[in-house]
Design a protein around this motif. Structure first.
Motif, PDB file in Angstrom:
ATOM      1  N   LYS A  69       0.815  -1.218   0.000  1.00  0.00           N
ATOM      2  CA  LYS A  69       0.000   0.000   0.000  1.00  0.00           C
ATOM      3  C   LYS A  69       0.853   1.276   0.000  1.00  0.00           C
ATOM      4  O   LYS A  69       0.326   2.368  -0.204  1.00  0.00           O
ATOM      5  CB  LYS A  69      -0.914   0.010   1.236  1.00  0.00           C
ATOM      6  N   LEU A  70       2.140   1.121   0.219  1.00  0.00           N
ATOM      7  CA  LEU A  70       3.029   2.286   0.273  1.00  0.00           C
ATOM      8  C   LEU A  70       3.920   2.387  -0.962  1.00  0.00           C
ATOM      9  O   LEU A  70       4.943   3.064  -0.933  1.00  0.00           O
ATOM     10  CB  LEU A  70       3.898   2.237   1.538  1.00  0.00           C
TER      11      LEU A  70
ATOM     12  N   TYR B  47       5.617   7.912  -0.891  1.00  0.00           N
ATOM     13  CA  TYR B  47       6.383   7.087   0.047  1.00  0.00           C
ATOM     14  C   TYR B  47       7.742   6.699  -0.523  1.00  0.00           C
ATOM     15  O   TYR B  47       8.667   6.379   0.237  1.00  0.00           O
ATOM     16  CB  TYR B  47       5.561   5.868   0.445  1.00  0.00           C
TER      17      TYR B  47
ATOM     18  N   THR C 116      -2.671  15.718   3.664  1.00  0.00           N
ATOM     19  CA  THR C 116      -1.599  15.054   2.920  1.00  0.00           C
ATOM     20  C   THR C 116      -0.324  15.889   2.883  1.00  0.00           C
ATOM     21  O   THR C 116       0.765  15.354   2.646  1.00  0.00           O
ATOM     22  CB  THR C 116      -2.036  14.747   1.472  1.00  0.00           C
TER      23      THR C 116
ATOM     24  N   ASN D 105       0.488  10.352   9.750  1.00  0.00           N
ATOM     25  CA  ASN D 105       0.128   9.692   8.498  1.00  0.00           C
ATOM     26  C   ASN D 105      -0.579   8.368   8.783  1.00  0.00           C
ATOM     27  O   ASN D 105       0.014   7.426   9.302  1.00  0.00           O
ATOM     28  CB  ASN D 105       1.395   9.458   7.658  1.00  0.00           C
ATOM     29  N   LYS D 106      -1.858   8.301   8.427  1.00  0.00           N
ATOM     30  CA  LYS D 106      -2.648   7.096   8.695  1.00  0.00           C
ATOM     31  C   LYS D 106      -2.128   5.900   7.907  1.00  0.00           C
ATOM     32  O   LYS D 106      -2.117   4.771   8.422  1.00  0.00           O
ATOM     33  CB  LYS D 106      -4.117   7.345   8.348  1.00  0.00           C
ATOM     34  N   ASN D 107      -1.705   6.120   6.669  1.00  0.00           N
ATOM     35  CA  ASN D 107      -1.221   5.007   5.850  1.00  0.00           C
ATOM     36  C   ASN D 107       0.018   4.359   6.459  1.00  0.00           C
ATOM     37  O   ASN D 107       0.170   3.138   6.435  1.00  0.00           O
ATOM     38  CB  ASN D 107      -0.904   5.496   4.427  1.00  0.00           C
TER      39      ASN D 107
END
Length: 327
Positions: free
Chosen positions: A66-67, A72, A252, A306-308
């Protein structure tokens, strides 16, 4: 008291033969023996947190599916530069708390200076690349994957590394090809340009001019890129009709803006002071902040805001726990 100690310290170094210079003596952070152990413990914790945090970001952005996005990708290289210049300075600084005479070899000093300059310049332009990435994501969302292709991302990090290497080698070779005279005592805790320049006895006008030009160009150009990108981002956000969209856009950019403000704020404080107001101790505190504290803070800023990153850390932790539970 500090002045008397420095005079005594420097006079004791007079015995070193500098015609065949093969080492430097770092004055270190403090001369007070009672502070050596507490400061060693404090900076050891800070450095270990920096290593764990930045290595964690590097590994996480490499293994989590996901990153695998440009944002990222740049974060990974920011962590690499943070880890690079903190490791260039940190371990030797920690060792110096444990020894009586803080000596570094001639070649180690040159290597440390070159590595530090390379990673610092690379970080400046990687922060600029990150701001360009946020501009592309918010101002051109439909073309984002085209603008920020894998090739573009690699170009935007490779150029800073190559340019940083060029500048670091140029400055280092220029300094170490000149003649050192007087004392071989560096009034700092690592080999930096300004303390080394004060030890030169040959004409140093050319190298001072080179350092000034590159420092001004790098700081101003990288900062202008950040400012222009975020002005365009701000204009795009203000044109959004949805409050939720504006909030998401701001969120973001929040982590990156925080890192930029802390980093450039420290550099501005360090290098924009008047010469008359310069203090060795203040310069050391500022140097500690951007060589050790900022590399520790950056992973925390990105992981907490950062939630991710938090979700990726949680997923990776669950995978590790599952692996150990099946063993």
């Amino acid at each position: 008291m500090l002045y008397l100690w420095e005079v005594s310290f420097l006079s004791n170094m007079e015995k070193h033969n500098l015609t065949m210079l093969n080492e430097f003596i770092l004055m270190g952070i403090t001369y007070r023996p009672e502070l050596q152990a507490p400061l060693f413990g404090l900076f050891l914790i800070i450095y270990m947190m920096s290593v764990v945090g930045n290595l964690g970001i590097i590994i996480l952005t490499m293994i989590d599916s996901k990153l695998q996005t440009p944002m990222y990708f740049f974060l990974r290289h920011l962590a690499i530069t943070d880890l690079g210049y903190s490791t260039t300075v940190g371990p030797k600084m920690l060792v110096n708390f444990l020894v009586d005479e803080n000596t570094v070899s001639y070649y180690f000093c040159a290597t440390q200076l070159a590595s530090f300059i390379m990673f610092m310049i690379s970080e400046l332009y990687i922060l600029s690349a990150m701001s360009y990435d946020r501009y592309a994501a918010i101002c051109n969302p439909l073309l984002y994957t085209v603008i920020m292709s894998q090739r573009t991302c690699w170009v935007l990090v490779t150029i800073p590394y190559l340019y940083g290497t060029f500048v670091s080698l140029l400055v280092t070779m220029k300094i170490f090809n000149l003649s050192f005279c007087g004392y071989n005592v560096i009034r700092h805790f690592y080999c930096d340009c300004l303390p080394l320049l004060s030890l030169l006895c040959s004409n140093k006008h050319d190298i001072e001019l080179i350092i000034l030009i590159f420092a001004a160009f790098d700081c101003i150009s990288s900062f202008l890129i950040v400012v222009v990108c975020y002005l365009l981002v701000l204009a795009a956000i203000l044109r959004m009709n949805s409050a939720e969209g504006r909030h998401k856009a701001f969120s973001t950019c929040g982590s990156h803006l925080t890192v930029v403000v802390v980093f450039y704020g420290t550099l501005t404080f360090m290098y924009m002071q008047r010469k008359s107001s310069h203090s060795i101790n203040i310069d050391k505190v500022a140097s500690i902040f951007y060589t050790l504290v900022i590399p520790m803070l950056n992973p925390l800023i990105y992981s907490l805001r950062n939630k991710n990153v938090k979700f990726a850390l949680h997923r990776t932790w669950k995978k590790i726990c599952n692996i150990f539970s099946t063993v």
